[in-house]
Design an enzyme around this catalytic site. Structure first.
Site, PDB file in Angstrom:
ATOM      1  N   SER A 200       0.831  -1.209   0.000  1.00 53.68           N
ATOM      2  CA  SER A 200       0.000   0.000   0.000  1.00 53.68           C
ATOM      3  C   SER A 200       0.863   1.256   0.000  1.00 53.68           C
ATOM      4  CB  SER A 200      -0.901  -0.018   1.239  1.00 53.68           C
ATOM      5  OG  SER A 200      -1.573   1.212   1.364  1.00 53.68           O
ATOM      6  N   GLY A 201       0.509   2.225  -0.851  1.00 48.08           N
ATOM      7  CA  GLY A 201       1.328   3.425  -0.994  1.00 48.08           C
ATOM      8  C   GLY A 201       1.466   4.261   0.266  1.00 48.08           C
ATOM      9  N   CYS A 326      -7.619   1.097  11.900  1.00 51.13           N
ATOM     10  CA  CYS A 326      -8.927   0.688  11.385  1.00 51.13           C
ATOM     11  C   CYS A 326      -9.851   0.187  12.483  1.00 51.13           C
ATOM     12  CB  CYS A 326      -8.759  -0.417  10.345  1.00 51.13           C
ATOM     13  SG  CYS A 326      -7.588   0.033   9.089  1.00 51.13           S
TER      14      CYS A 326
HETATM   15  N1  PLP Z   1      -2.776  -4.624   5.760  1.00 50.04           N
HETATM   16  C1  PLP Z   1      -2.080  -4.112   6.771  1.00 50.04           C
HETATM   17  C2  PLP Z   1      -1.118  -4.989   7.508  1.00 50.04           C
HETATM   18  C3  PLP Z   1      -2.255  -2.782   7.161  1.00 50.04           C
HETATM   19  O1  PLP Z   1      -1.576  -2.299   8.182  1.00 50.04           O
HETATM   20  C4  PLP Z   1      -3.189  -1.990   6.440  1.00 50.04           C
HETATM   21  C5  PLP Z   1      -3.471  -0.595   6.851  1.00 50.04           C
HETATM   22  O2  PLP Z   1      -3.406  -0.268   8.019  1.00 50.04           O
HETATM   23  C6  PLP Z   1      -3.877  -2.566   5.364  1.00 50.04           C
HETATM   24  C7  PLP Z   1      -3.656  -3.883   5.047  1.00 50.04           C
HETATM   25  C8  PLP Z   1      -4.870  -1.782   4.567  1.00 50.04           C
HETATM   26  O3  PLP Z   1      -4.215  -0.925   3.645  1.00 50.04           O
HETATM   27  P1  PLP Z   1      -5.014   0.308   3.013  1.00 50.04           P
HETATM   28  O4  PLP Z   1      -5.186   1.303   4.103  1.00 50.04           O
HETATM   29  O5  PLP Z   1      -4.136   0.797   1.900  1.00 50.04           O
HETATM   30  O6  PLP Z   1      -6.293  -0.227   2.511  1.00 50.04           O
END
Ligand code: PLP
Length: 393
Positions: A200-201, A326
């Protein structure tokens, strides 16, 4: 010391690097063509998309043709999981770990409700996976194993080489969520037999809203998002050119700075951790001390509330987090720390500090000074003051 703003929540998101912003700018104005167009406007943009693909491939030692642009890490995870299961409809067993990010965890739990047999691997007190348990659980019906490269809450890095080799030896497909690992530790697709990898950017100084899914050549994959022919038919939708070139530049910078993670960032993280452990009344680190991202420390302050710590840190201008951005706000105790068997009295008092190359030694000293003062304040008002804590030990 005066209040200042210190950002120590880089696992939640990072600042866009100034060089990244500068690289992106022309693509909002002069270079606005659609890279799929045959005319000159499209052609002049397409070569920058190709260049970005090369820069990203270089960070993970992959072939540029194996890089598929997506909108974020969450989409990459969803696309990998759905894409592989759709390509192997005859197999109904899926394996993941108990400490995945919701972008993987929730998809697997949804699949379980819809007819898949789900195995969630346990972790030990240091957040480590048991390879023997993985070996035992893999069977002929296993379609897919998805285990993250590094954990977002504790920074624990999993033994990717061993995991990937084991999964491949049993004939299953292996996906890893490397969203937190990319740019922080070396990733080499030439030597690590991972089939699919998410990145992820916004975790590596590119903007939010851009990600990639690495798909190894020869992997059977059904596209998650269908439509036009972009991305070699693996992900439809007009390419987000400014963000793609931004991610390319961010990956180039990440590769240049990879060694600095081991020196500058790790030195700052170790100082923060060491001084807090030494000087706090009761603090302990969550996660494997040996195999951890160089920028992350997750510390539990026993008997005090993580949310109160974060509020007071925020008043002092310090941004940290109680775990995944999240899930924060839900007040649910961290599923990662619970899976590790961290006692409730410590889960509730946990704080994650995650640094970047933009943090300074002075900022770390500021965090230490304020964190120790906050611990003292909260212990004074806590029903479990210092005396009870010592009596209880
Ligand atoms: N996977 C992990 C381990 C993460 O830490 C995150 C974001 O916190 C994501 C996936 C999700 O990425 P994005 O925010 O780009 O959707």
């Amino acid at each position: 010391m005066n209040t200042k703003n210190v950002y120590a929540d880089n696992n939640a998101t990072t600042m866009v690097a100034p060089e990244v912003k500068e690289t992106m700018e022309p693509f909002f104005t002069n270079l606005y063509g659609n890279p799929s167009s045959m005319h000159v406007f499209g052609g002049q943009v397409k070569k920058f998309v190709d260049r970005a693909r090369e820069q990203i491939a270089a960070l993970i030692h992959a072939d540029p043709a194996e890089i598929v642009f997506t909108s974020c890490g969450t989409e990459s995870d969803n696309a990998a999981i759905r894409g592989i299961l759709a390509a192997h409809p005859e197999k109904k067993h899926i394996i993941t770990s108990r400490v995945e990010h919701p972008a993987v965890k929730n998809v697997f739990q949804f699949l379980e409700k819809n007819g898949y047999r789900l195995t969630e691997l346990s972790v030990d007190r240091l957040g480590r996976i048991d390879l023997d348990e993985l070996r035992e659980k893999l069977d002929n019906d296993t379609a897919l194993v998805s285990i993250m490269w590094a954990n977002n809450e504790t920074g624990v890095v999993f033994p990717m080489q061993e995991i990937a080799e084991l999964v491949k030896s049993k004939g299953a497909v292996f996906h890893t969520d490397a969203v937190q690992a990319a740019g922080k530790v070396s990733i080499d697709m030439n030597t690590t037999p991972v089939d699919l990898l998410s990145l992820s950017g916004h975790k590596l100084h590119a903007p939010k809203g851009i990600g990639i899914l690495y798909i190894r050549k020869g992997t059977h994959f059904v596209p998650f998002i269908m439509g036009g022919h972009q991305e070699g038919g693996r992900r439809a939708g007009t390419e987000n050119v400014p963000y793609i070139v931004g991610l390319g530049k961010a990956c180039e910078l990440a590769l240049d700075h990879l060694e600095e993670n081991k020196s500058h960032i790790k030195v700052l993280r170790d100082k923060l951790e060491k001084e807090l452990l030494q000087k706090a009344v009761d603090a302990s680190v969550n996660g494997d001390p040996e195999n951890r991202l160089p920028n992350t420390t997750n510390i539990s302050f026993k008997y005090i509330e993580g949310e109160s710590i974060l509020m007071l840190l925020s008043e002092a201008g310090i941004a940290a987090s109680s775990g995944s951005a999240c899930t924060s706000g839900s007040l649910e105790p961290s599923h990662v720390l619970r899976a590790m068997g961290v006692p409730f009295t410590r889960v509730h008092g946990s704080v994650r500090f995650s640094l970047s190359r933009y943090n300074t030694d002075e900022e770390v000293s500021y965090i230490i000074e304020n964190m120790l003062a906050i611990e003292k304040t909260l212990r004074e008002i806590s029903p479990f003051g210092r005396d009870e804590l010592h009596a209880e030990q």
